[in-house]
Scaffold this active site. Structure first.
Site, PDB file in Angstrom:
ATOM      1  N   LYS A   1      20.751  29.220 -19.934  1.00  0.00           N
ATOM      2  CA  LYS A   1      19.511  28.604 -20.405  1.00  0.00           C
ATOM      3  C   LYS A   1      18.282  29.465 -20.139  1.00  0.00           C
ATOM      4  O   LYS A   1      17.354  29.508 -20.938  1.00  0.00           O
ATOM      5  CB  LYS A   1      19.361  27.214 -19.792  1.00  0.00           C
ATOM      6  CG  LYS A   1      20.350  26.201 -20.344  1.00  0.00           C
ATOM      7  CD  LYS A   1      20.112  24.819 -19.763  1.00  0.00           C
ATOM      8  CE  LYS A   1      20.970  23.773 -20.465  1.00  0.00           C
ATOM      9  NZ  LYS A   1      22.404  24.017 -20.337  1.00  0.00           N
TER      10      LYS A   1
ATOM     11  N   LYS B   1      18.661  21.555 -14.021  1.00  0.00           N
ATOM     12  CA  LYS B   1      19.739  21.789 -14.985  1.00  0.00           C
ATOM     13  C   LYS B   1      20.586  22.974 -14.566  1.00  0.00           C
ATOM     14  O   LYS B   1      20.060  24.003 -14.148  1.00  0.00           O
ATOM     15  CB  LYS B   1      19.179  22.121 -16.380  1.00  0.00           C
ATOM     16  CG  LYS B   1      18.570  21.003 -17.158  1.00  0.00           C
ATOM     17  CD  LYS B   1      18.171  21.568 -18.520  1.00  0.00           C
ATOM     18  CE  LYS B   1      17.476  20.571 -19.396  1.00  0.00           C
ATOM     19  NZ  LYS B   1      17.052  21.208 -20.658  1.00  0.00           N
TER      20      LYS B   1
ATOM     21  N   HIS C   1      22.420  10.764 -19.264  1.00  0.00           N
ATOM     22  CA  HIS C   1      22.083  12.001 -19.988  1.00  0.00           C
ATOM     23  C   HIS C   1      23.119  12.352 -21.052  1.00  0.00           C
ATOM     24  O   HIS C   1      23.204  13.498 -21.482  1.00  0.00           O
ATOM     25  CB  HIS C   1      21.920  13.190 -19.029  1.00  0.00           C
ATOM     26  CG  HIS C   1      20.922  12.958 -17.937  1.00  0.00           C
ATOM     27  ND1 HIS C   1      19.598  12.674 -18.175  1.00  0.00           N
ATOM     28  CD2 HIS C   1      21.065  12.931 -16.589  1.00  0.00           C
ATOM     29  CE1 HIS C   1      18.968  12.507 -17.033  1.00  0.00           C
ATOM     30  NE2 HIS C   1      19.840  12.641 -16.051  1.00  0.00           N
TER      31      HIS C   1
ATOM     32  N   ARG D   1      28.638  25.720 -30.698  1.00  0.00           N
ATOM     33  CA  ARG D   1      29.925  25.133 -31.082  1.00  0.00           C
ATOM     34  C   ARG D   1      29.654  23.991 -32.050  1.00  0.00           C
ATOM     35  O   ARG D   1      28.503  23.673 -32.341  1.00  0.00           O
ATOM     36  CB  ARG D   1      30.640  24.590 -29.842  1.00  0.00           C
ATOM     37  CG  ARG D   1      29.755  23.617 -29.050  1.00  0.00           C
ATOM     38  CD  ARG D   1      30.450  22.955 -27.907  1.00  0.00           C
ATOM     39  NE  ARG D   1      29.547  22.285 -26.984  1.00  0.00           N
ATOM     40  CZ  ARG D   1      28.997  21.107 -27.158  1.00  0.00           C
ATOM     41  NH1 ARG D   1      29.234  20.437 -28.279  1.00  0.00           N
ATOM     42  NH2 ARG D   1      28.195  20.583 -26.262  1.00  0.00           N
TER      43      ARG D   1
END
Length: 700
Positions: free
Chosen positions: A152, A194, A271, A328
């Site tokens: 990320k 995260k 989430h 994906r």
């Protein structure tokens, strides 16, 4: 139940290429940039996505190869495949996540390509590279794109350079608790923690305040190590009450990239997405175009090939910021297919073989509206805890042109504790949002499951909420409207209890030759919504074939008969002149009634000789809320704990759950050690309340 997918119309603009191929033992080699052919594909996955890929492969005349663990030996995806190979025990690390085993099967089976599905190895750079080294086509983007977008922190830098809007945060190499906490304080709470390699809600936590930060950081790291074998974290400002809007993109090897419009996936629990729709409600054509163009910029920045999803956070003013890119096919891809008339798995196979995109941007037309509801084995009334167990009864709406049921299970199959608890995806299409929503609710009422807890009733409450109907969705929708979405359970009506009693009597009459025609013996019935309270009923048989049923002072006149239709039993009945035709399922000691007005269940008392089984092993202690693995034990015998203190951490369905002390006291006994398996409701901890010291002057 057969899993069904729409037969899509022929794709307009599909290009035909002369195929010049050079076959090798391990796959297909392309000759000077021309188009190759994939004739056998290994699906490195399980469940509904494996079945989904196999259906399109079959439609295209491509043979499919399945892999399976011990837990999936008799599963639906194994039965659907042309060939199937065993790859190990149930834990994912020893089966579906084992690159070596999957590649060995690909070579043994002579597969030309590997489709990774979603999850497992789908975003694993090393696996994509290993396929390439073996001369096997990886149906996905280049490993460089997976690497750049999978980390990320790296993806944020690339997106910023490409002109895609981003939210600031800390993505640095210093991963010490002190540095991360300092950066969080600098950003300002609340913050989002995260895993840099995260996805699907795994390794993600919100720290509302600084005092919560370290506990949430440790929990996120543990879950990230378990899911991705990597616990590097990034910290971002948490945008409160945002929308989660994502764009489906597709690229080919010839430099083309397109977007297939946006999906709104704002309504989530833990989430994780629970209901998705396309296009996003109340998004103007101008914002839609800007979203799509930003997503294509993102894809082109990493030379993207294949299906991908660019996820954005959108605020109340419809400003949007890059969140991450999933390299994906997404779980929710069917809603994009429904509004564009495409088959994205077919696109994947064609593009992986070197073909150009079947459609260019101007050819892709948005039509109508689509919803997807994820049907999970979970208990919404118990913090959505995942469940496992057999599907004792399963019936679904009838698939048609505008209704798809994406599943990997059949009646009698077991939802395993080792994998994700999703049972199916219900996908519908309508001319507009209102029509699609009406269709979704109609189909949800026809989705009947007995054997384990599901979220179907919750999905009905959610999709029927006035704010959801109005399209006012944010990621905090469930907590914001919690009271509406989780109403106090209603006591079954007298009419419902009469229907249940009639069903039992008629079934007994059907299976027993001697039926007491003048019986007035009382039948005890109890409804779960009443707790331990039982409802006493007197059932009388009348000579005209009807029944008189008395509950308290109220007397009902009841008639009816059982009807069999399509393998299901229906109760064609009348209670005080009001006719109805609920579906009837009687299993164990419970009568289940399903109708378009809703579902109900009425329990039959358990015989006393069976009811004496004691569960005293953990009286006053903690029990397992679901079947899972004990990941961490935080206490030992003799420890003193306060109410709410963490006792254990369990892993189930790839999610982490902290077991906390239900009251203050002293740990008397710990029943499980780290790494062991615990069944649902198993005693975990025995806890003794600490004796209170007598108050001064009490005279005791």
């Amino acid at each position: 139940m057969a899993a069904v997918i729409l037969s899509f119309p022929t794709l307009q603009g599909l290009r035909i290429f002369t195929q010049k191929l050079s076959w090798t033992k391990r796959g297909v080699r392309f000759v000077s940039g021309e188009v190759g052919r994939i004739e056998k594909v290994l699906i490195a996955n399980r469940g509904e996505i494996a079945c989904r890929v196999m259906r399109t492969a079959k439609k295209m005349g491509v043979r499919s190869v399945a892999v399976y663990s011990d837990a999936d030996r008799d599963s639906m995806h194994v039965a659907m495949a042309d060939e199937a190979y065993h790859i190990g025990p149930p834990p994912s690390q020893q089966s579906y996540l084992s690159m070596e085993k999957v590649l060995e099967v690909a070579k043994r089976s002579g597969s030309h390509a590997v489709h990774p599905g979603y999850g497992f190895l789908s975003e694993n750079t090393e696996f994509a590279e290993a396929c390439k080294q073996e001369g096997i086509i990886f149906i996905g983007p280049p490993s460089s794109a997976i690497r750049d977008m999978g980390i990320k922190s790296t993806s944020k830098y690339i997106m910023s350079a490409a002109g895609v809007p981003i939210i600031g945060g800390y993505h640095g190499e210093d991963q010490s608790n002190e540095r991360l906490q300092a950066e969080a304080a600098k950003i300002g709470f609340p913050v989002m923690i995260k895993a840099v390699r995260g996805g699907g809600g795994k390794g993600m936590r919100i720290a509302p305040t600084e005092s919560d930060f370290l506990e949430q950081l440790e929990s996120a790291r543990r879950e990230a190590r378990k899911s991705f074998n990597d616990d590097v974290m990034l910290i971002e400002k948490f945008v409160e009450d945002p929308r989660h809007v994502e764009v489906q993109v597709f690229g080919d090897m010839h430099g083309n990239a397109v977007y297939l419009f946006e999906r709104d996936c704002s309504v989530q629990r833990r989430h994780q997405k629970i209901i998705e729709e396309a296009p996003g409600p109340d998004i103007s054509p101008e914002v839609r175009r800007k979203l799509g163009e930003a997503a294509v910029k993102a894809a082109k920045a990493v030379n993207y090939v294949g299906a991908g999803t660019v996820e954005f956070i959108m605020d109340a003013q419809h400003n949007f910021y890059f969140m991450e890119m999933n390299t994906r096919l997404q779980v929710e891809h069917p809603v994009s297919e429904m509004i564009t008339g495409t088959d994205l798995v077919e696109w994947q196979l064609r593009v992986a073989a070197g073909e150009r995109l079947p459609l260019l941007q101007d050819d892709i037309i948005l039509r109508g509206h689509s919803f997807e509801a994820r049907i999970y084995a979970e208990d919404p009334n118990n913090d959505f805890l995942p469940g496992a167990g057999p599907l004792l009864h399963l019936s679904t709406p009838t698939p048609d042109q505008h209704t798809r049921i994406e599943t990997g299970v059949r009646e009698g199959d077991e939802v395993s504790a080792h994998y994700d608890p999703m049972i199916a995806k219900l996908v519908v299409w309508g001319e507009d949002r209102s029509a699609a929503l009406k269709k979704l609710r109609y189909c949800l009422r026809q989705y009947n499951i007995v054997g384990l807890n599901t979220n179907i009733d919750f999905l009905l409450s959610l999709s029927g909420h006035p704010e959801f109907e109005a399209g006012n969705v944010t990621t905090s929708f469930i907590p914001q409207y919690y009271a509406d979405l989780f109403p106090t359970p209603r006591v079954p009506s007298g009419e419902t209890i009469c229907q249940a009693a009639l069903g039992l009597v008629l079934q007994e009459k059907k299976h027993t030759q001697e039926f007491a025609q003048t019986s007035t013996d009382p039948f005890l019935r109890s409804a779960p919504a009443l707790g331990d309270k039982k409802v006493e009923m007197v059932v009388g048989y009348n000579k005209d074939g009807s029944y008189t049923m008395q509950i308290g002072e109220k007397v009902y006149h009841v008639t009816g008969e059982l009807e069999l239709e399509g393998g299901a039993s229906f109760l064609h009945c009348s209670v005080d002149g009001v006719k109805s035709r609920p579906k009837l399922v009687i299993l164990d000691n419970t009568v289940h009634l399903f109708s378009m007005e809703g579902s109900a269940q009425v329990s039959v008392p358990v015989p006393k000789h069976l009811a004496a089984v004691s569960g005293s092993g953990a009286q006053g202690g903690a029990v397992a809320p679901m079947t899972g693995t004990i990941e961490k034990v935080m206490v030992k015998a003799g420890d003193m704990v306060a109410v709410g203190d963490p006792l254990m951490v369990m892993i189930a369905m790839k999610m982490e759950h902290t077991i906390r002390a239900p009251k203050s006291g002293v740990i008397k006994r710990v029943f499980f050690s780290e790494g062991s398996q615990a069944n649902r409701h198993a005693p975990l901890i025995e806890l003794e309340e600490e004796e209170e010291a007598p108050e001064e002057g009490s005279g005791q």
